[in-house]
Every structure is written in C-alpha cells, then in structure tokens.
Scaffold this motif. Structure first.
Motif, mmCIF file in Angstrom:
data_model
loop_
_atom_site.group_PDB
_atom_site.id
_atom_site.type_symbol
_atom_site.label_atom_id
_atom_site.label_comp_id
_atom_site.label_asym_id
_atom_site.label_seq_id
_atom_site.Cartn_x
_atom_site.Cartn_y
_atom_site.Cartn_z
ATOM 1 N N UNK A 191 -9.567 4.751 3.648
ATOM 2 C CA UNK A 191 -8.142 4.426 3.586
ATOM 3 C C UNK A 191 -7.756 3.884 2.207
ATOM 4 N N UNK A 192 -6.668 4.399 1.690
ATOM 5 C CA UNK A 192 -6.073 3.850 0.477
ATOM 6 C C UNK A 192 -4.824 3.065 0.902
ATOM 7 N N UNK A 193 -4.784 1.789 0.533
ATOM 8 C CA UNK A 193 -3.658 0.924 0.923
ATOM 9 C C UNK A 193 -2.708 0.792 -0.255
ATOM 10 N N UNK A 194 -1.439 1.090 -0.018
ATOM 11 C CA UNK A 194 -0.435 1.038 -1.085
ATOM 12 C C UNK A 194 0.724 0.168 -0.633
ATOM 13 N N UNK A 195 1.206 -0.659 -1.542
ATOM 14 C CA UNK A 195 2.399 -1.437 -1.205
ATOM 15 C C UNK A 195 3.591 -0.871 -1.959
ATOM 16 N N UNK A 196 4.679 -0.719 -1.256
ATOM 17 C CA UNK A 196 5.920 -0.211 -1.843
ATOM 18 C C UNK A 196 6.736 -1.371 -2.409
ATOM 19 N N UNK A 197 7.599 -1.047 -3.356
ATOM 20 C CA UNK A 197 8.410 -2.060 -4.045
ATOM 21 C C UNK A 197 9.890 -1.712 -3.910
ATOM 22 N N UNK A 198 10.476 -2.037 -2.759
ATOM 23 C CA UNK A 198 11.879 -1.648 -2.544
ATOM 24 C C UNK A 198 12.843 -2.286 -3.539
ATOM 25 N N UNK A 199 12.466 -3.387 -4.169
ATOM 26 C CA UNK A 199 13.352 -3.982 -5.177
ATOM 27 C C UNK A 199 13.574 -3.024 -6.345
ATOM 28 N N UNK A 200 12.596 -2.161 -6.604
ATOM 29 C CA UNK A 200 12.658 -1.301 -7.787
ATOM 30 C C UNK A 200 13.061 0.140 -7.478
ATOM 31 N N UNK A 201 12.916 0.532 -6.249
ATOM 32 C CA UNK A 201 13.241 1.929 -5.905
ATOM 33 C C UNK A 201 13.655 2.003 -4.434
ATOM 34 N N UNK A 202 14.758 1.339 -4.105
ATOM 35 C CA UNK A 202 15.128 1.237 -2.676
ATOM 36 C C UNK A 202 15.335 2.587 -1.998
ATOM 37 N N UNK A 203 15.986 3.518 -2.673
ATOM 38 C CA UNK A 203 16.268 4.804 -2.017
ATOM 39 C C UNK A 203 14.988 5.605 -1.796
ATOM 40 N N UNK A 259 3.551 -6.942 3.049
ATOM 41 C CA UNK A 259 4.581 -6.732 4.064
ATOM 42 C C UNK A 259 4.274 -5.420 4.804
ATOM 43 N N UNK A 260 3.932 -5.483 6.096
ATOM 44 C CA UNK A 260 3.504 -4.249 6.786
ATOM 45 C C UNK A 260 4.596 -3.182 6.808
ATOM 46 N N UNK A 261 5.834 -3.610 6.697
ATOM 47 C CA UNK A 261 6.921 -2.639 6.715
ATOM 48 C C UNK A 261 7.017 -1.879 5.389
ATOM 49 N N UNK A 262 6.415 -2.415 4.343
ATOM 50 C CA UNK A 262 6.414 -1.740 3.044
ATOM 51 C C UNK A 262 5.013 -1.381 2.577
ATOM 52 N N UNK A 263 4.115 -1.273 3.520
ATOM 53 C CA UNK A 263 2.732 -0.923 3.181
ATOM 54 C C UNK A 263 2.386 0.427 3.803
ATOM 55 N N UNK A 264 1.838 1.301 2.967
ATOM 56 C CA UNK A 264 1.426 2.621 3.448
ATOM 57 C C UNK A 264 -0.094 2.731 3.445
ATOM 58 N N UNK A 265 -0.596 3.447 4.440
ATOM 59 C CA UNK A 265 -2.014 3.788 4.467
ATOM 60 C C UNK A 265 -2.139 5.292 4.239
ATOM 61 N N UNK A 266 -2.812 5.636 3.157
ATOM 62 C CA UNK A 266 -3.162 7.041 2.918
ATOM 63 C C UNK A 266 -4.545 7.226 3.519
ATOM 64 N N UNK A 267 -4.609 7.939 4.625
ATOM 65 C CA UNK A 267 -5.878 8.083 5.345
ATOM 66 C C UNK A 267 -6.564 9.368 4.897
ATOM 67 N N UNK A 268 -7.720 9.185 4.235
ATOM 68 C CA UNK A 268 -8.533 10.331 3.823
ATOM 69 C C UNK A 268 -9.775 10.369 4.703
ATOM 70 N N UNK A 269 -10.482 11.493 4.667
ATOM 71 C CA UNK A 269 -11.684 11.551 5.509
ATOM 72 C C UNK A 269 -12.702 10.493 5.098
ATOM 73 N N UNK A 270 -12.702 10.129 3.816
ATOM 74 C CA UNK A 270 -13.681 9.132 3.343
ATOM 75 C C UNK A 270 -13.201 7.696 3.455
ATOM 76 N N UNK A 318 -5.506 13.108 5.911
ATOM 77 C CA UNK A 318 -5.510 13.035 7.374
ATOM 78 C C UNK A 318 -4.122 12.614 7.844
ATOM 79 N N UNK A 319 -3.612 11.559 7.224
ATOM 80 C CA UNK A 319 -2.270 11.085 7.595
ATOM 81 C C UNK A 319 -1.835 10.031 6.582
ATOM 82 N N UNK A 320 -0.538 9.843 6.482
ATOM 83 C CA UNK A 320 -0.016 8.638 5.833
ATOM 84 C C UNK A 320 0.783 7.891 6.896
#
Lengths: 303, 303
Positions: free
Chosen positions: B60-72, B47-58, B238-240
């Motif tokens: 991208x690390x792709x992470x998916x968030x789990x709002x069912x378990x930690x909504x706040x 789900x792109x709305x719950x997916x983060x990209x941790x952009x490093x110089x080397x 670089x950015x998230x």
C-alpha cells in the motif's frame, strides 16, 4: 569581517544573480534543439583510463572518475579494481531517496597493492588550471556552483576550495567517523534528492554516466539505513573493470557534453526557463543538480 | 520598479537569511533526539477523509491530499476513487530521476460523477488562515519557501500566491498542454531530484506519506519519457481507496510531524547543521526538499 562578507554577497546578488529579480522569459529553444545543433567539439569521449564499469547481472553501470577532485582515491580505487577486489562482492544497501552502496558483505577480503588508509579528499584547492563554468543561479550550499569537466561542483573563493557536489548519480567513498576511514573498498551512488549536506564531508570520486536505473530500481533494504537484512537480498557484483583494460570492442563508447562551451550555456539557459507549449511559467532558476549533463552513445568504429 | 524589487531582496538577504554569511555551527542535538523528545501534540493524525490508499499487489502507498492547495482537484479525485475509476488500471510510466505515473492504459474508462475538465490549480491565493512556517533558507525557485500543514510550499508575496513544491514524493495531476486538461484520472509521483521547474505549472494535490519504495523500485520504462512499451510491463493498480471509506481496522494509522511547532523548528535546525561525530562541516543551509517530514505508525487501538 562578517559584515564585509555579507556586503560582498549583497553586491554579487544584485549585480549578477537572478534571485527573483527580473521576470523570466521562456526560452525560444529547447534543450533538444540545442543538442541537435551541437557539433562534435561540444562533446568529449569519456577517458577510458578514468572510466569504471560496474558489471551487474542485469547490465552495466558506467561511471567516470574525477582525478582532479580526488586523485589519491581515484588511484586507489583503480588499484582495487585491478586487484579484482570488487568482483563477486555485493550491493549491500539501498536506502530510499538517498544512496545505494556496495562493499564486502563478509568484511574478509584483503587488499594487496591498494591502501587501507587514505586521508579524505573532501575538498581540493583550486587554481587557474582547474576548469569551472560558473552557474549564475543562487545556491544555498556553496558560495559558487558550476561545472568542472562535466562534474557538478561547489567552490568557496574565500577558502580557496572546490568540491564535487552530491547530485543524483554522484559516486562517493563510504567512510566511518574518521576522516581517513574511507579507502574506496565501499562506494556509494546518490539515488535521491541531492543530499548536499554531505558536500565537503566525504570524498566524491566521480559520477554515474549510464545505467542509473539498474541501481535505482533495486528493492530497498529494510534494515537500518537501508542495509539489506539477508545475504540473499544482495545484488551480486559480477566485476568492476577499468574501461581501458577491456578490448575496445567491449567498451561502452560514450560521449558526454562538454561544460565549457557556448553550447552548454545555451543548454542551461533552455532548461532554466523552459519554452514550448507545455510550460506556462518559466522557473527563472535552475538548481545545480537539475542541470542536465547529457551522455550519448557513439559507434565503436569511429570513422 | 525592478530596482526596488532588487533592493527589497537585498534587505531580506542581509537581515534574516543565512546565505553563507556566518560560519555555521554543528547542532548539539540530532533529529533523532528531537523526535524522541517530541510530545503527542507535535504530531497530527492523517485526515482519513483526505487520505488515499494506492493498493498495489506488493503493498500500500499512503498519500495525503491537500485540499487547501487544490480543492477542486481533491474533490474530483475523491469522486473518481469512489467511482472505482482507478481499480484495475496501471502504472504506465516510470522515468528515472523524475516521476512514476498511473492512468488508464486503454484510455477507455468513463467517468460518472467526476468532472472531465477542471481548471488548473497551479497556485492559490493565500490569506492569513493558511498556515505557512517559513524557512529562513534561500531558495532559487520561490521568493519564500516553507511548510503548510506538513506540505512543502512556495509563496510569492508580491503575487499573493502560494503553491505546493515538487519535492520527492509530491503527488500531482498529469495534464496535456492546456491548463484545464488535467482532471485527476492520471496522477504522478515525484521519484527523483525535485523537478521544481514544474512548480506553478501543474496541479499538485498532495504527497506520499508511506510506501514510496513501492514506486521508486519499479523497473524504469524504456519508451519515450519512461513510458512502458508493453502492457505486461505495467504494474496493476488493485484499487485506490479513500481511507475514511475503509473500516478503521483496515486503515494505516499514521501520524505526521506538525510543521507549526517549536519541535519542528528544532528538527529543521538539527538537520540544517548536523551534529554528531560523522559530520565534519555543517552545511549552513537546508534545501526545502531536504527537510524531513517524519511519519510514524500508531496503534489502531488508541487508548
């Protein structure tokens, strides 16, 4: 027969295992407290005759061999080391969350005194002389788990077998499909979440005692199974040495916690239900591969 | 009360759990076979709305968030990301066989729309709408384990709680001693053997789906707890970004295996008792954190 085995398990679980049975209580002492209170006899020096140094350009990886569990492979690996078999070879594989592995990338090097075919030592028979400090915690991979002379191990009383477990840092003998296709010329170290499905399927010969970070921080190989695709990606092995073959002054003087002492029991208890201000809920359990096996440096000049 | 709980466990173990009860049989199919035979509906897009990209110089690390378990916390982290809170910060810690962690090394950056205090979401109540594919394998850390929408989780029916497990790749919210001291400004990723004792003690918000090797191959920090001792050792962030905030062409188009399908059951079975020529003895068990959760890249231009 199958039923009686299940019944046996039930008794064991109810009588002595802490599988979510009682409400765990945080430990009043920390591992650090236990180690501070330890005495000299709670530690043992690594046996230099069974200690290997993997010398990389960035530093030394110290590994202890476990001849109780793989006598033929330990002997063969020491022969290979003393033939300088590994010197100048390379780490050829780094598969993320699994293993690093070294070998002869050119597959040309010959052996002299060592064997090229060895029957696998996937398990050994156990007897009363082989130490085993059993962990009370349930384990899905083995009927019994615990520690033998500082090595995490599984045990099956019905089969009469015991084996080293594939915990983080375990040192094993790569093999092909045949049981006798591993001879020690290619070794691997576990660098990820314990791949315990390998237990009883391959020969484990020891574990890394110091320098894991030199292996775990290697760039991962991008080929199949994490093999490097180009020779220039390999990490060169300067040499592998048996500690006993070096002058005392050049040895890494390390001691490891003994696993057959009351101190070790206290250490495990402190880690199973961690205390202090940070932890809110004690785990009530410790996985075999989460049991710490502390190693400490001691002076080369013992008083 | 305690006895009845123990009895309950006994019934469960004998009736449906495979704790060394029967002799396991090697699977006739491999995970690779199962994946090859999978259909489009066995996978879901992140789900792109719950997916983060941790952009490093080397990379991208792709992470998916789990709002069912930690909504706040998910909401707060997305606010931080959209404030560019993380951009230019650094990975400040890499502790071997444990975690990497990022944060503001100077502890000066301010937040605007995000909260600076959030109650911990260490567990959540579960109900019938929260998917949970239970694993039959025994687990020492939780009465029940399984998967919920692709995340490894534990569950306690008596307490009515469920939580994300600290498997390799888990993404969590660093905190101090107080339950409400984690706000998402410092996050960590598990890089070693699953530290399951952290379960129910800290907020897990998701997991890494791609790019773990960018985190695991970092040099380890040599300070206490694996913190780097010098700023020049930090890895710059670089950015998230939230995937949904990027143009489609710049997104990593990934799909993850669904965990609520017969295909997933087959995959787990194939891994529990691996077949083929190499394995000699099937494990008869699979640890929660050894269950593979395959991710695959798909074309940006879906037909």
């Amino acid at each position: 027969m199958r039923m009686s085995r299940m019944m046996c398990l039930v008794v064991a679980v109810c009588a002595s295992f802490s599988v979510h049975a009682a409400t765990p209580v945080k430990s009043a002492v920390s591992m650090s407290d236990v180690l501070k209170a330890s005495s000299a006899t709670d530690w043992r020096a690594l046996n230099p005759d069974n200690t290997l140094y993997l010398e990389l350009e960035k530093g030394r990886v110290v590994m202890e061999l476990a001849p109780d569990f793989a006598p033929r492979h330990v002997e063969n690996i020491k022969k290979l080391v003393r033939e300088s078999y590994f010197d100048g070879l390379a780490i050829v594989r780094a598969q993320d969350n699994y293993v690093v592995q070294w070998a002869d990338p050119d597959e040309k090097r010959e052996v002299n005194t060592a064997q090229r075919k060895l029957d696998g030592e996937f398990t050994v028979k156990y007897n009363a002389t082989l130490p085993f400090t059993r962990l009370p915690d349930v384990d899905g991979y083995a009927p019994q788990v615990g520690h033998s002379n500082g090595f995490a191990a599984g045990r099956d009383p019905k089969a009469g077998t015991t084996w080293l477990a594939h915990c983080y840092g375990a040192l094993g003998v790569a093999r092909g499909n045949e049981n006798n296709s591993g001879d020690g010329t290619s070794l691997y170290v576990v660098t990820g979440h314990a791949p315990r499905q390998l237990d009883r399927n391959i020969t484990v010969v020891g574990r890394v005692m110091q320098g894991m970070e030199l292996l775990t921080s290697l760039p991962r190989g991008t080929g199949a199974l994490g093999f490097y695709e180009k020779p220039e990606q390999h990490t060169r092995i300067v040499a592998i040495k048996v500690a006993a073959d070096l002058p005392v002054a050049e040895r890494s003087q390390l001691e490891v916690i003994r696993t057959d002492t009351p101190t070790f029991q206290k250490l495990v208890a402190a880690q199973r239900n961690r205390g202090g201000d940070w932890y809110k809920v004690p785990a009530g359990h410790i996985d075999l591969c989460n049991v710490p096996l502390p190693v400490r440096a001691v002076s080369n000049k013992v008083q």
